[in-house]
Enzyme design. Sequence first.
Site, PDB file in Angstrom:
ATOM      1  N   LYS A  27       0.825  -1.216   0.000  1.00 25.38           N
ATOM      2  CA  LYS A  27       0.000   0.000   0.000  1.00 25.38           C
ATOM      3  C   LYS A  27       0.856   1.262   0.000  1.00 25.38           C
ATOM      4  O   LYS A  27       0.592   2.196  -0.742  1.00 25.38           O
ATOM      5  CB  LYS A  27      -0.920   0.049   1.235  1.00 25.38           C
ATOM      6  CG  LYS A  27      -1.847  -1.131   1.386  1.00 25.38           C
ATOM      7  CD  LYS A  27      -2.799  -0.937   2.558  1.00 25.38           C
ATOM      8  CE  LYS A  27      -2.124  -0.730   3.895  1.00 25.38           C
ATOM      9  NZ  LYS A  27      -1.369  -1.880   4.410  1.00 25.38           N
ATOM     10  N   ARG A 102      -9.015   1.399   9.763  1.00 31.13           N
ATOM     11  CA  ARG A 102      -8.526   0.074  10.153  1.00 31.13           C
ATOM     12  C   ARG A 102      -9.489  -0.640  11.080  1.00 31.13           C
ATOM     13  O   ARG A 102      -9.224  -1.785  11.469  1.00 31.13           O
ATOM     14  CB  ARG A 102      -7.201   0.231  10.879  1.00 31.13           C
ATOM     15  CG  ARG A 102      -5.978  -0.130  10.035  1.00 31.13           C
ATOM     16  CD  ARG A 102      -4.786   0.270  10.854  1.00 31.13           C
ATOM     17  NE  ARG A 102      -3.589  -0.439  10.659  1.00 31.13           N
ATOM     18  CZ  ARG A 102      -2.514   0.110  10.064  1.00 31.13           C
ATOM     19  NH1 ARG A 102      -2.582   1.289   9.501  1.00 31.13           N
ATOM     20  NH2 ARG A 102      -1.395  -0.561  10.021  1.00 31.13           N
ATOM     21  N   ARG A 141      11.838  -4.923   4.457  1.00 30.84           N
ATOM     22  CA  ARG A 141      11.536  -3.525   4.114  1.00 30.84           C
ATOM     23  C   ARG A 141      12.547  -2.553   4.737  1.00 30.84           C
ATOM     24  O   ARG A 141      12.895  -2.656   5.900  1.00 30.84           O
ATOM     25  CB  ARG A 141      10.132  -3.176   4.600  1.00 30.84           C
ATOM     26  CG  ARG A 141       9.790  -1.704   4.406  1.00 30.84           C
ATOM     27  CD  ARG A 141       8.322  -1.486   4.444  1.00 30.84           C
ATOM     28  NE  ARG A 141       7.741  -1.726   5.747  1.00 30.84           N
ATOM     29  CZ  ARG A 141       6.416  -1.638   5.979  1.00 30.84           C
ATOM     30  NH1 ARG A 141       5.583  -1.340   5.010  1.00 30.84           N
ATOM     31  NH2 ARG A 141       5.951  -1.866   7.196  1.00 30.84           N
ATOM     32  N   ARG A 174      12.012  -0.027  10.126  1.00 29.83           N
ATOM     33  CA  ARG A 174      11.042   0.405  11.129  1.00 29.83           C
ATOM     34  C   ARG A 174      11.138  -0.495  12.346  1.00 29.83           C
ATOM     35  O   ARG A 174      11.272  -1.710  12.203  1.00 29.83           O
ATOM     36  CB  ARG A 174       9.623   0.318  10.541  1.00 29.83           C
ATOM     37  CG  ARG A 174       9.247   1.537   9.734  1.00 29.83           C
ATOM     38  CD  ARG A 174       7.955   1.348   8.994  1.00 29.83           C
ATOM     39  NE  ARG A 174       6.861   0.765   9.792  1.00 29.83           N
ATOM     40  CZ  ARG A 174       5.617   0.662   9.369  1.00 29.83           C
ATOM     41  NH1 ARG A 174       5.305   1.119   8.153  1.00 29.83           N
ATOM     42  NH2 ARG A 174       4.681   0.136  10.118  1.00 29.83           N
ATOM     43  N   ARG A 185       0.971  -7.486  14.360  1.00 31.98           N
ATOM     44  CA  ARG A 185       0.338  -6.567  13.395  1.00 31.98           C
ATOM     45  C   ARG A 185      -0.556  -7.342  12.419  1.00 31.98           C
ATOM     46  O   ARG A 185      -1.642  -6.880  12.070  1.00 31.98           O
ATOM     47  CB  ARG A 185       1.407  -5.781  12.635  1.00 31.98           C
ATOM     48  CG  ARG A 185       2.086  -4.731  13.535  1.00 31.98           C
ATOM     49  CD  ARG A 185       3.356  -4.191  12.928  1.00 31.98           C
ATOM     50  NE  ARG A 185       3.140  -3.550  11.655  1.00 31.98           N
ATOM     51  CZ  ARG A 185       4.056  -3.505  10.677  1.00 31.98           C
ATOM     52  NH1 ARG A 185       5.229  -4.057  10.840  1.00 31.98           N
ATOM     53  NH2 ARG A 185       3.781  -2.884   9.562  1.00 31.98           N
TER      54      ARG A 185
HETATM   55  P1  AMP Z   1       1.434   1.447   9.314  1.00 34.97           P
HETATM   56  O1  AMP Z   1       2.577   2.335   8.951  1.00 34.97           O
HETATM   57  O2  AMP Z   1       0.189   1.746   8.540  1.00 34.97           O
HETATM   58  O3  AMP Z   1       1.799  -0.013   9.280  1.00 34.97           O
HETATM   59  O4  AMP Z   1       1.074   1.781  10.854  1.00 34.97           O
HETATM   60  C1  AMP Z   1       2.006   1.607  11.882  1.00 34.97           C
HETATM   61  C2  AMP Z   1       1.287   1.552  13.231  1.00 34.97           C
HETATM   62  O5  AMP Z   1       0.614   2.794  13.479  1.00 34.97           O
HETATM   63  C3  AMP Z   1       0.197   0.508  13.338  1.00 34.97           C
HETATM   64  O6  AMP Z   1       0.713  -0.784  13.659  1.00 34.97           O
HETATM   65  C4  AMP Z   1      -0.677   1.082  14.450  1.00 34.97           C
HETATM   66  O7  AMP Z   1      -0.072   0.902  15.723  1.00 34.97           O
HETATM   67  C5  AMP Z   1      -0.632   2.560  14.134  1.00 34.97           C
HETATM   68  N1  AMP Z   1      -1.723   2.943  13.206  1.00 34.97           N
HETATM   69  C6  AMP Z   1      -1.593   3.432  11.938  1.00 34.97           C
HETATM   70  N2  AMP Z   1      -2.787   3.691  11.390  1.00 34.97           N
HETATM   71  C7  AMP Z   1      -3.713   3.325  12.323  1.00 34.97           C
HETATM   72  C8  AMP Z   1      -5.130   3.338  12.342  1.00 34.97           C
HETATM   73  N3  AMP Z   1      -5.858   3.754  11.287  1.00 34.97           N
HETATM   74  N4  AMP Z   1      -5.757   2.904  13.468  1.00 34.97           N
HETATM   75  C9  AMP Z   1      -5.060   2.495  14.541  1.00 34.97           C
HETATM   76  N5  AMP Z   1      -3.715   2.449  14.587  1.00 34.97           N
HETATM   77  C10 AMP Z   1      -3.042   2.859  13.489  1.00 34.97           C
END
Ligand code: AMP
Length: 229
Positions: A27, A102, A141, A174, A185
């Site tokens: 994504k 989410r 990544r 990360r 996750r």
């Molecule tokens: P991502 O970069 O999208 O994988 O997000 C990294 C982390 O940020 C996730 O594992 C969550 O802890 C938090 N996070 C990001 N977007 C959301 C969301 N829409 N709702 C809840 N937590 C989020």
Amino acid sequence: MPEAGVASTSRGLGRAVIFLGPPGAGKGTQTRKIAESYNVPHLSTGDMFREHVGRGTPLGQRAKPIMERGELVPDDLVLSMVEDRISRPDCGDGFILDGFPRTLPQAEKLDEILRRRFKSEPLVVHFVVDPNQLMRRLTGRRTCAIGGEIYNVYDHPPKVPGRCDRDGGELVQRPDDREEVIAERLAAYERQTRPLVDYYRGRGVLKDVDGMDAPAAVTKNVLELLAQK
Ligand code: AMP
């Protein structure tokens, strides 16, 4: 004067587009490409939280331990951050959401905002991927510390190890791309986010894309979907 918003624009993306799929589905890579091609904002809630964590804001301090465990940040914190961001004028010509919504409450609240402000339905692009590939994609990544360009040490390595091809920035991993956090996750995705596939499919606004194709082919397919009326 008509309300400024996605539905009233005649060029650009013209609507809210949601990229939905598990962590590692591609994504982030695709959002960057598509947002660049349409010249619309790319809103990644994960990036927004990482920025808050980096700046040590009160929101960042609350989100940090939750993100380190691979769990989702509570809806109320996510929603106020997103609502504030999509109210800005640069979102009036459409925008791409990566990593949001989410949970069902997030999706319902987004619907309400889009109906009120933009009078339009979102388009949801669902990235379909083989779950067995996700661990490899996520552990491999690396992200450029300067421009955010995304690489993979196995499938899409940089020309010079550890350095971004575009700007020479350092490539970093990360903290939540470690195996034990990735497992949580992926579980959080299955538990809290996958139900959104049915939620949007039932309304006829969701399109599937094969996320296992090469990145350039995925970009082409997504661009074709977006060009359809
Ligand atoms: P991502 O970069 O999208 O994988 O997000 C990294 C982390 O940020 C996730 O594992 C969550 O802890 C938090 N996070 C990001 N977007 C959301 C969301 N829409 N709702 C809840 N937590 C989020």
